[in-house]
Structure formats: C-alpha cells, structure tokens
Design a protein around this motif. Structure first.
Motif: not given
Length: 392
Positions: A144-146, A149-153
């Motif tokens: 979920a964390a990865r 972060l990928a969605d944020a980037f």
C-alpha cells in the motif's frame, strides 16, 4: 553536530577514474536518508556536511504523533559533470558499488545535478528494486505504501510533478513566514533566484503566486533580469532537463546579465538554489537583500553569514528551509498524507510555518542566528529520538 560520521567511504570508478562518496552520519532504526548529487568537484568533505544536514532535517521534523518516524542522515555524491556523456554510466556503476548500502540502510533520491527519473532508471539498471528500499521493512503495509508513493509521483500540478513542487513550496513558505513576522507585504517584495532546477523553479512559482515579484533568475548560462518582474511560468516552460532556460523565451523587457549578477540584484529576498558554498566573504558584500533563504544545501559560508548578520541580513538556514522534499517522501510513504496534491501542500505549509516560526522564535529569545537556533532544537530532539528508538 560535529562528531565523526558513522560511516564514510570513497569509491573510484574503474572505467573513468571518477570518484564517488557515501557518508552515513547517523542511523535511526537501522536506516538513514539522504539524496545523491552529481557535480564536477564534489568532495568527501562536502558530502559529510550534507549528511550532517540530513540528520538535522530529519530531527527537526520529528513528531511523536505522526506515522513517519525520522530516519538517520546520509548523503551520496559523485565527482562528475552531470552533462558529460559518461555521467550516466558512472552513476550506474556507482549504484552497483553501493548496492549493499542501498539495499540495507541508505535511502536516497535526486539531489543537485540529478533528477528522480534519472536516479530511478539507474537504480533499475544497477539491479536494485528502489532507491528507498531500505525503509520498506519499517512499513506496516509495504504494498500500500509503495502504491501511495507511486501514485503521488504520478500527479502533475500545472505541468510540474508534485514531487518536484513540494520542496520549493517549503522554501517559499519559510520566506513568507519571515516576511509576515517582519510585517513586510508580499506585494512589491522582490526576489532573486540562483538555480532554476527542481527547487529553484518551484520556489519561484510559489513566491510569484503569493504576490512577490521575481526579478532575477540565474542558470549556468547567466542571469536573466527584469526589474518589473519575470514571467516565471514562461521561464519554467522554457527549461531543459538541467534547469537551463532557453533564451528564445525571453520577453522584450528581460535582459541577460553575468552569471553572478543574481547576488547584487536590487531585491529583498535572495534564494540560492544551486551549488554549495556560493556565498563567501567576498560575495556577501555585494548582497543587498534583507533575507536569504537557503534552498540549496550549504550555500552560505560561516564567515559570510556572520558578516551578513552584522548588517541586518537574515539567513534562513538550509536544514529548515529545504527540508520538505525529504519529509514529503516519508509523510507519503508512511501514510501521513495520501497521494493528493492539496493534502500534500497543506501538510508542507503547516509543517514549515510551525518549524520556521519555532526557529525564528528561538533565535530571537536566545539572541542567536536562526541556524544556531535550529541546531539547538536538533540537539534537544536527537536524544529523545534515541531514547525511543535507540542510537542506531
């Protein structure tokens, strides 16, 4: 903060003879955080100073109620011109050599001379999973964390990635706090920015949107000046991958000046956002600004800072001002913010208003420089973190 670092090593590239450095200043829960820079002339001493700065930035953002627990401080640096044809190969080989450290205890990302896209590509080619994989074991839900972060980037805000904006927003917010405390109106306040890469461009955007007037921008080709104000968005759109502005985009009122002209421009706010050690004893004498916001790491040398303070110039220190790029990564990865631009911006603004205000309050109360006040806060917080999580 002058103790010897926990680990310091120098690597020599077997192909080019170029050298790279890694310094781990401190570990927290077995992990340290700090970016990787590439520039001609990068030294082990420089990287060690940057690593100490990362320890401070992490400690300054310690919030016992947050999911994000500050990490230790580290930094990597490669002595190579990032524009050189051999630069990418050097980067990949450096990361291959540093693979055990990246896998286990050094989380890294873009810094001066490199973009996150370039770092990610080189990380994959070096056989690594992620530039921040050392922190994954500390996460409650890694998948979920990865994804978060990928969605944020993947988010873009007016043509710029969210990840490229949060650091500059933090710098801008620090400047606004200083202006507000001094009773200085935003409108009519002039800004000169050195460096128009990730940090400099984002800072210029947010200061311009807050009503300030950006009158000078410097890149490797020189300084672009307009006393009536530059079109920041047009300059951002005209940059190449290294933050160099295409001069064909300049308007009739814009003029070109020498590379060091940004120092002496008639402006209230100076934002060095490029190389370290840019302002020494000689350079400080040319400065007419009232505030200097250190968007770059270590741009103002100690003797210059003392001279500037003696004539009423406030230096807002790098360990505070440019700390939000790092903090935002961890807020997002640990789940203090979601992959949402408005939520991220609100968190940056709130954190930087609180932190900058606390540092300026401490400086005023103790009668010291803001940098000294920031270091005092760090000295108080590090033992608290160590007591809770151990010294390594």
């Amino acid at each position: 903060m002058t103790a010897a670092p926990l680990l310091s090593l120098t690597w020599t590239d077997h192909v080019t003879g170029r050298r790279g450095h890694l310094v781990v200043d401190r570990l927290v829960r077995g992990v340290a955080s700090g970016g990787l820079r590439m520039r001609e002339g990068c030294t082990a001493e420089e990287v060690a100073g940057l690593a100490r700065g990362m320890t401070m930035k992490e400690a300054l953002h310690y919030d016992p109620s947050a999911r994000y627990v500050p990490l230790g401080g580290a930094k990597g640096g490669i002595d190579c011109d990032p524009r050189s044809p051999e630069a990418y190969g050097v980067l990949v080989r450096y990361l291959r050599a540093m693979r055990p450290y990246v896998e286990r205890f050094w989380t890294t990302g873009e810094d001066l001379g490199l973009t996150q896209e370039t770092v990610d590509r080189a990380v994959a080619e070096a056989g690594l999973d992620s530039s921040v994989q050392a922190v994954f074991p500390l996460l409650e839900d890694e998948a979920a964390a990865r994804k978060r972060l990928a969605d944020a980037f993947a988010l873009q805000v007016d043509g710029i990635g969210l990840d490229a904006l949060v650091g500059g927003l933090g710098v801008a917010e620090s400047v606004l706090v200083a202006l507000d405390r001094a009773g200085r109106p935003h409108a009519g306040t002039r800004v000169s920015v050195q460096g128009f890469g990730t940090m400099g461009a984002a800072t210029a955007r947010f200061l311009a949107r807050a009503g300030l007037t950006v009158v000078a921008v410097a890149d490797v080709r020189g300084t672009v000046v307009n006393p009536d104000g530059l079109d920041v968005e047009a300059l951002i759109a005209a940059r190449d991958g290294h933050g160099t502005v295409d001069r064909a985009a300049l308007r009739p009122g814009d003029r070109e000046a020498p590379g060091d002209a940004w120092l002496a421009v008639d402006a209230e706010v100076l934002v060095p956002a490029a190389v370290s050690y840019a302002i020494g004893a000689a350079e400080q004498g040319r400065i007419r600004a009232r505030w200097i916001a250190e968007a770059a790491n270590m741009p103002v040398l100690p003797e210059a800072e003392e001279a500037l303070a003696a004539r009423g110039v406030t230096v807002l220190p790098d360990v505070v001002v440019n700390s939000c790029t790092n903090a935002w990564w961890w807020w997002t990865l640990f789940g203090d913010v979601e992959a949402d631009a408005d939520q991220s911006f609100a968190r940056v603004r709130s954190a930087m208003r609180d932190l900058t205000g606390a540092v300026l309050d401490r400086a005023e109360a103790d009668g010291v420089l803001p940098r000294t006040a920031a270091h005092a806060l760090v000295a108080e917080r590090l033992p608290v973190i160590a007591e809770r999580y151990g010294w390594y």
